[in-house]
Design a protein around this motif. Structure first.
Motif, PDB file in Angstrom:
ATOM      1  N   MET A  10      58.261  38.745  11.519  1.00 34.28           N
ATOM      2  CA  MET A  10      58.149  37.783  12.688  1.00 34.28           C
ATOM      3  C   MET A  10      58.058  36.326  12.214  1.00 34.28           C
ATOM      4  O   MET A  10      57.327  35.896  11.194  1.00 34.28           O
ATOM      5  N   ALA A  11      58.911  35.525  12.715  1.00 34.02           N
ATOM      6  CA  ALA A  11      58.976  34.245  12.617  1.00 34.02           C
ATOM      7  C   ALA A  11      57.873  33.203  13.004  1.00 34.02           C
ATOM      8  O   ALA A  11      57.090  33.777  14.046  1.00 34.02           O
ATOM      9  N   ASP A  12      57.595  32.392  12.031  1.00 28.40           N
ATOM     10  CA  ASP A  12      56.482  31.495  12.645  1.00 28.40           C
ATOM     11  C   ASP A  12      56.741  30.311  13.326  1.00 28.40           C
ATOM     12  O   ASP A  12      57.572  29.337  12.692  1.00 28.40           O
ATOM     13  N   ILE A  13      56.440  30.080  14.608  1.00 26.96           N
ATOM     14  CA  ILE A  13      56.894  28.960  15.220  1.00 26.96           C
ATOM     15  C   ILE A  13      55.692  28.040  15.758  1.00 26.96           C
ATOM     16  O   ILE A  13      54.524  28.688  16.337  1.00 26.96           O
ATOM     17  N   THR A  14      55.896  26.944  15.604  1.00 26.33           N
ATOM     18  CA  THR A  14      54.686  25.847  15.955  1.00 26.33           C
ATOM     19  C   THR A  14      55.263  25.101  17.080  1.00 26.33           C
ATOM     20  O   THR A  14      56.652  24.545  17.018  1.00 26.33           O
ATOM     21  N   ARG A  15      54.298  24.100  17.681  1.00 27.51           N
ATOM     22  CA  ARG A  15      54.857  23.303  18.657  1.00 27.51           C
ATOM     23  C   ARG A  15      54.048  21.984  18.331  1.00 27.51           C
ATOM     24  O   ARG A  15      53.139  21.753  17.675  1.00 27.51           O
ATOM     25  N   ARG A  16      55.214  20.948  18.349  1.00 25.55           N
ATOM     26  CA  ARG A  16      55.084  19.361  18.009  1.00 25.55           C
ATOM     27  C   ARG A  16      55.537  18.485  19.187  1.00 25.55           C
ATOM     28  O   ARG A  16      56.951  18.573  18.924  1.00 25.55           O
ATOM     29  N   LEU A  17      54.956  17.991  19.952  1.00 25.38           N
ATOM     30  CA  LEU A  17      55.368  17.053  20.761  1.00 25.38           C
ATOM     31  C   LEU A  17      56.559  17.493  21.815  1.00 25.38           C
ATOM     32  O   LEU A  17      57.511  16.601  21.793  1.00 25.38           O
ATOM     33  N   GLY A  18      56.379  18.620  22.280  1.00 21.07           N
ATOM     34  CA  GLY A  18      57.385  19.074  23.210  1.00 21.07           C
ATOM     35  C   GLY A  18      58.310  19.915  22.390  1.00 21.07           C
ATOM     36  O   GLY A  18      59.260  20.408  23.149  1.00 21.07           O
ATOM     37  N   ARG A  67      59.829  28.597  11.396  1.00 22.87           N
ATOM     38  CA  ARG A  67      59.827  28.950   9.984  1.00 22.87           C
ATOM     39  C   ARG A  67      60.032  30.338   9.695  1.00 22.87           C
ATOM     40  O   ARG A  67      59.140  31.205   9.961  1.00 22.87           O
ATOM     41  N   SER A  68      60.967  30.938   8.915  1.00 27.52           N
ATOM     42  CA  SER A  68      61.424  32.234   8.801  1.00 27.52           C
ATOM     43  C   SER A  68      60.779  32.757   7.168  1.00 27.52           C
ATOM     44  O   SER A  68      60.890  31.953   6.232  1.00 27.52           O
ATOM     45  N   GLY A 111      65.798  32.980   5.863  1.00 29.39           N
ATOM     46  CA  GLY A 111      64.970  31.882   5.471  1.00 29.39           C
ATOM     47  C   GLY A 111      65.002  30.574   5.892  1.00 29.39           C
ATOM     48  O   GLY A 111      64.830  29.560   5.033  1.00 29.39           O
ATOM     49  N   LEU A 112      65.410  30.328   7.174  1.00 29.96           N
ATOM     50  CA  LEU A 112      65.850  28.901   7.620  1.00 29.96           C
ATOM     51  C   LEU A 112      64.330  28.370   8.241  1.00 29.96           C
ATOM     52  O   LEU A 112      63.256  29.246   8.575  1.00 29.96           O
ATOM     53  N   SER A 113      64.703  27.269   8.321  1.00 27.33           N
ATOM     54  CA  SER A 113      63.435  26.300   8.882  1.00 27.33           C
ATOM     55  C   SER A 113      63.891  25.293   9.532  1.00 27.33           C
ATOM     56  O   SER A 113      64.840  24.465   8.911  1.00 27.33           O
ATOM     57  N   PHE A 114      63.781  24.979  10.886  1.00 25.74           N
ATOM     58  CA  PHE A 114      64.306  23.906  11.849  1.00 25.74           C
ATOM     59  C   PHE A 114      63.676  23.695  12.930  1.00 25.74           C
ATOM     60  O   PHE A 114      62.680  24.564  13.366  1.00 25.74           O
TER      61      PHE A 114
END
Length: 336
Positions: A1-9, A14-15, A35-38
């Motif tokens: 499962m991908a790791d998703i975080t919130r920052r300023l909307g 991060r996978s 393995g992308l992160s964006f």
């Protein structure tokens, strides 16, 4: 499962290196790879996560042999998604842009596809095989048939799935049939165990007999040695008695000889002493025979004086003194 975080909307994804991410924005593919992160916007992004690592799928299903016996097949299939784009187009791998969780159940769809395909090929083999052949060689034949069937299944490459390996763990009949099949083998094993027990007991009896014979032989040898010892002790005692008797005889003979010699010497001494005494007595008598009476009286008085006890003092009572004086007075008047 991908790791998703919130920052300023905005959202940041991060996978893992074993997860292939596809990011579409307004219908266009923006990110595609493992393995992308964006950063992305949730309102305009369409995300898909396709696992590309090897996965193990355990399966168990029932089948029926040619002699109408139910068996349970336990197998494991190793697969991976070799074409993530194809798999994402055929199955729903989309994830929630807020949580990173799959919206559907794509892995369950793949599991159902692989299980039903493998089960179809396994049933085809077992339906033409008897129970005894199935239990003896069924694992290898079913494994080969499942591997070949999955490799030839056209739907799997069309879905982007590659089968790495297929393994058949076991094929088991129903518990009652399995117990019935085990009975002859158990009986044979029990017979072998009983035979081994009897042989072990026979060997133990034989060893005990050998031990008893060795003990008996040892006792016989010990008794024989004790007999020899008693005989030797008797011979030694007899020899000692004989030597003691011989020594006593020699000692008695020597004592007797000494006694005889002593008696002879004493007799000779007594004879010589008697002769000397007789000679002395004869000479004494001859001397006294030639002497006169006065001389003999003097000798007798002298001998008497020699034999009288010693007189230290003499007590004269008045009576004795009166008588003595009377005698002396009478003797004087007569001489006048």
């Amino acid at each position: 499962m991908a790791d998703i975080t919130r920052r300023l909307g905005r959202r940041h994804l991060r996978s893992a290196p074993t997860a292939h991410i596809r990011h579409h924005r307004r219908g266009l593919l923006v990110h595609d790879g493992p393995g992308l992160s964006f950063w992305f916007r949730a309102l305009t992004a369409a995300l898909s996560e396709i696992p590309v690592d090897d996965r193990e799928l355990a399966m168990a299903f029932h089948a029926r042999t040619s002699d109408f016996q139910d068996v349970t097949v336990q197998a494991t299939v190793t697969y991976r998604i070799s074409e993530p784009a194809t798999a994402a187009a055929r199955l729903d791998f989309s994830i929630d842009p807020d949580t990173g969780v799959w919206r559907g159940a794509p892995l369950e769809q793949i599991s159902t596809l692989l299980t039903e395909t493998a089960q179809q090929h396994a049933l085809d083999v077992l339906a033409r095989t008897s129970l005894s052949e199935t239990l003896a060689d069924g694992v290898a034949s079913v494994r080969e048939r499942i591997s070949g069937g999955l490799a030839a299944e056209p739907r799997l490459p069309a879905t982007g799935i590659e089968v790495v390996a297929a393994r058949v763990v076991a094929i088991r009949p129903e518990p009652e049939v399995e117990r019935a099949l085990r009975t002859p083998t158990r009986e044979q094993i029990q017979q072998e165990a009983d035979r081994a027990t009897y042989e072990r007991r026979a060997v133990a009896v034989e060893r005990e007999r050998a031990i008893a014979e060795n003990e008996l032989a040892s006792k016989i040898e010990l008794a024989r040695r004790e007999e020899r010892l008693v005989e030797q002790q008797g011979a030694n005692a007899r020899r000692e008695a004989e030597e003691s008797a011989a020594a006593d005889a020699i000692r008695a003979e020597a004592e007797a000889l000494r006694t005889v010699r002593l008696a002879k010497a004493q007799a000779e001494a007594a004879r010589e002493t008697g002769e000397a005494r007789a000679g002395a007595q004869s000479a004494w008598l001859r001397v006294h025979g030639d002497a006169d009476a006065a001389t003999l009286h003097a000798l007798a008085a002298t001998r008497l004086a020699e034999n009288l006890p010693r007189i230290d003092s003499v007590t004269l009572s008045p009576d004795v003194l009166t008588g003595l004086l009377a005698k002396l007075g009478g003797a004087g008047g007569e001489r006048r």
